[in-house]
Design an enzyme around this catalytic site. Structure first.
Site, PDB file in Angstrom:
ATOM      1  N   HIS A 271     -30.430  -6.538 -10.097  1.00  0.00           N
ATOM      2  CA  HIS A 271     -30.881  -5.665 -11.175  1.00  0.00           C
ATOM      3  C   HIS A 271     -29.930  -5.664 -12.371  1.00  0.00           C
ATOM      4  O   HIS A 271     -30.323  -5.288 -13.469  1.00  0.00           O
ATOM      5  CB  HIS A 271     -31.031  -4.232 -10.656  1.00  0.00           C
ATOM      6  CG  HIS A 271     -31.517  -3.273 -11.696  1.00  0.00           C
ATOM      7  ND1 HIS A 271     -32.768  -3.370 -12.259  1.00  0.00           N
ATOM      8  CD2 HIS A 271     -30.905  -2.240 -12.319  1.00  0.00           C
ATOM      9  CE1 HIS A 271     -32.915  -2.409 -13.159  1.00  0.00           C
ATOM     10  NE2 HIS A 271     -31.802  -1.722 -13.212  1.00  0.00           N
ATOM     11  N   CYS A 272     -28.700  -6.114 -12.186  1.00  0.00           N
ATOM     12  CA  CYS A 272     -27.700  -5.936 -13.247  1.00  0.00           C
ATOM     13  C   CYS A 272     -27.552  -7.135 -14.187  1.00  0.00           C
ATOM     14  O   CYS A 272     -27.860  -7.045 -15.367  1.00  0.00           O
ATOM     15  CB  CYS A 272     -26.343  -5.606 -12.622  1.00  0.00           C
ATOM     16  SG  CYS A 272     -26.277  -3.983 -11.842  1.00  0.00           S
ATOM     17  N   ILE A 273     -27.066  -8.241 -13.654  1.00  0.00           N
ATOM     18  CA  ILE A 273     -26.605  -9.319 -14.525  1.00  0.00           C
ATOM     19  C   ILE A 273     -27.729  -9.984 -15.330  1.00  0.00           C
ATOM     20  O   ILE A 273     -27.517 -10.347 -16.488  1.00  0.00           O
ATOM     21  CB  ILE A 273     -25.801 -10.349 -13.721  1.00  0.00           C
ATOM     22  CG1 ILE A 273     -24.590  -9.641 -13.090  1.00  0.00           C
ATOM     23  CG2 ILE A 273     -25.310 -11.479 -14.602  1.00  0.00           C
ATOM     24  CD1 ILE A 273     -23.743 -10.527 -12.241  1.00  0.00           C
TER      25      ILE A 273
END
Length: 436
Positions: A271-273
């Protein structure tokens, strides 16, 4: 008011409400509950709250026993009833912050949740936002709404931003062992925010503002995105020059200073990078700044699934086989090893690209039994057990996730062609192994 809140938090008499029982919220809830603090977990999905109340985990890396023990001990329960926000002393938002179709920040989960809980907020509470977002979100979307309710931020209500740093499946860095950054809307807010987390986190790092904390989280993920983009580009160059990029990285990593090893792959997942850098590029435009490094690394990393598919196509051609009607097994659906998280997984995009080119695609992942519901993709598939019969039917196996549970020697022995995007066979010389 501040003194009373601090006393409650430090004495473990506070009740913590955590909204969002996902990969971030559930481990955080367990950390608080295990510290002898009462926790209420909130989620809109009744199936999740029921699992929790039954003491059953829905994540592979979290044991059912760890949930059951605190539920039976009276320290943790979950609900879909957001009116219970009125009885908690601290509210922690662990909500998704995806991108929309135009790669712009989608704060709808945060905004909708704030609108839902606003009637139940009261004096003496602290609210912490943990979702990754652009600098200014906490002030603009959280504090503004709280002030509109008539609460005075920093005096009778406290607002902080403390970005999550979860690494699911990493046994070396559990919630409590990862240092926690906290930024407050005011100094009073910061003091309360530090007290909220210092009881469960080994080290809390106070920052001067919520904006500084918001940018800290983005820098962490953009740092990884840019470096992964660089090494993915180096991989493509090395491939054209017939150089083993894994050998090069291992050699460079022997330098004791000035170099940190990053490794190539089939693209970015989680979900982040893949998402967070675009939050900053969007916000930077408001200030007239062109974020060229961030956008370039995004282009490289976004291209990687296409690179992998081209390598599959070229490799099949070398074996006198066309892509169309080829049977291709994707080995690993999760975005990284040893977990069941498929969010933004490049494996899924690779599957779609292969299918668009006429391939017959299946997958095997010991952590993902059934292809999950996703916003952009859907395959009516189940994970296939790795057998010699299955591998004999496959024209190509594409290693997209290097789970430790997979028997790679068996796969090497029984496969016709392997495209390895993770360096599993970096030290193996075989005509059937193609590095991608």
């Amino acid at each position: 008011m501040k003194i009373n809140v601090l006393e409650k938090l430090r004495s473990r008499k506070a009740t913590i409400g955590i909204i969002g029982m996902g990969y971030v919220g559930l481990p955080l809830a367990l950390a608080f509950a295990n510290s002898n603090t009462k926790v209420i977990g909130f989620d809109i999905e009744e199936t999740k709250t029921q699992f929790i109340n039954d003491g059953v985990s829905y994540f592979n890396h979290i044991s059912s026993g760890s949930i059951k023990s605190v539920v039976e001990g009276g320290k943790f329960y979950a609900t879909t009833d957001f009116s219970e926000i009125s009885i908690v002393d601290a509210i922690i938002l662990c909500l998704p912050t995806p991108l929309n179709q135009y790669r712009e920040p989608d704060l709808s989960y945060i905004i909708r949740t704030m609108d839902n809980i606003l009637p139940y907020l009261r004096k003496g509470q602290v609210l912490s936002l943990e979702s990754t977002t652009y600098p200014g979100t906490t002030e603009e979307e959280i504090s503004t709404r709280i002030r509109q309710k008539g609460l005075e931020v920093g005096e009778d209500f406290f607002v902080v931003y403390s970005p999550e740093r979860e690494d699911p499946g990493n046994p070396d860095f559990t919630t409590s062992r990862i240092p926690k950054v906290v930024g407050g809307t005011t100094q009073n807010c910061l003091d309360v925010g530090v007290a909220l987390y210092e009881g469960i986190i080994n080290k809390v790092i106070p920052l001067s503002s919520t904006k500084a904390a918001e940018l800290t989280k983005l820098l962490e993920n953009i740092y990884r995105s840019v470096n992964i983009g660089l090494v993915n580009e180096m991989k493509m160059i090395a491939d054209k020059m017939d150089i083993d990029i894994w050998e090069v990285i291992d050699a460079a990593a022997t330098k004791p200073f000035g170099f940190t090893a990053f490794y190539p792959g089939p693209g970015l997942g989680g979900h982040c990078i893949p998402i967070d850098p675009f939050y900053l590029t969007w916000k930077a435009k408001e200030y007239g700044v062109n974020t060229r490094f961030i956008e370039l690394s995004g282009e490289v990393n976004t291209f990687m699934p296409h690179w992998v598919v081209q390598k599959v196509s070229d490799s099949l051609n070398e074996h006198e086989k066309s892509m169309k009607n080829s049977n291709i097994l994707i080995l690993g659906l999760a975005y990284k090893k040893n977990i069941d998280d498929v969010r933004e997984s490049p494996s899924v995009e690779i599957m779609e690209l292969l299918q668009e080119k006429g391939a017959k695609v299946s997958y095997s992942d010991p952590y993902v039994a059934n292809f999950p519901k996703m916003r952009k993709y859907y395959f009516d598939l189940k994970s296939q057990p790795i057998t010699s019969d299955l591998l004999a039917k496959m024209d190509c196996v594409v290693i997209t996730t290097d789970h430790d549970l997979i028997d790679y020697e068996f796969i090497l022995e029984h496969s016709k062609l392997i495209v390895d995007t993770r360096g599993v066979y970096r030290n193996v010389e075989s005509e059937i192994v193609i590095r991608a």
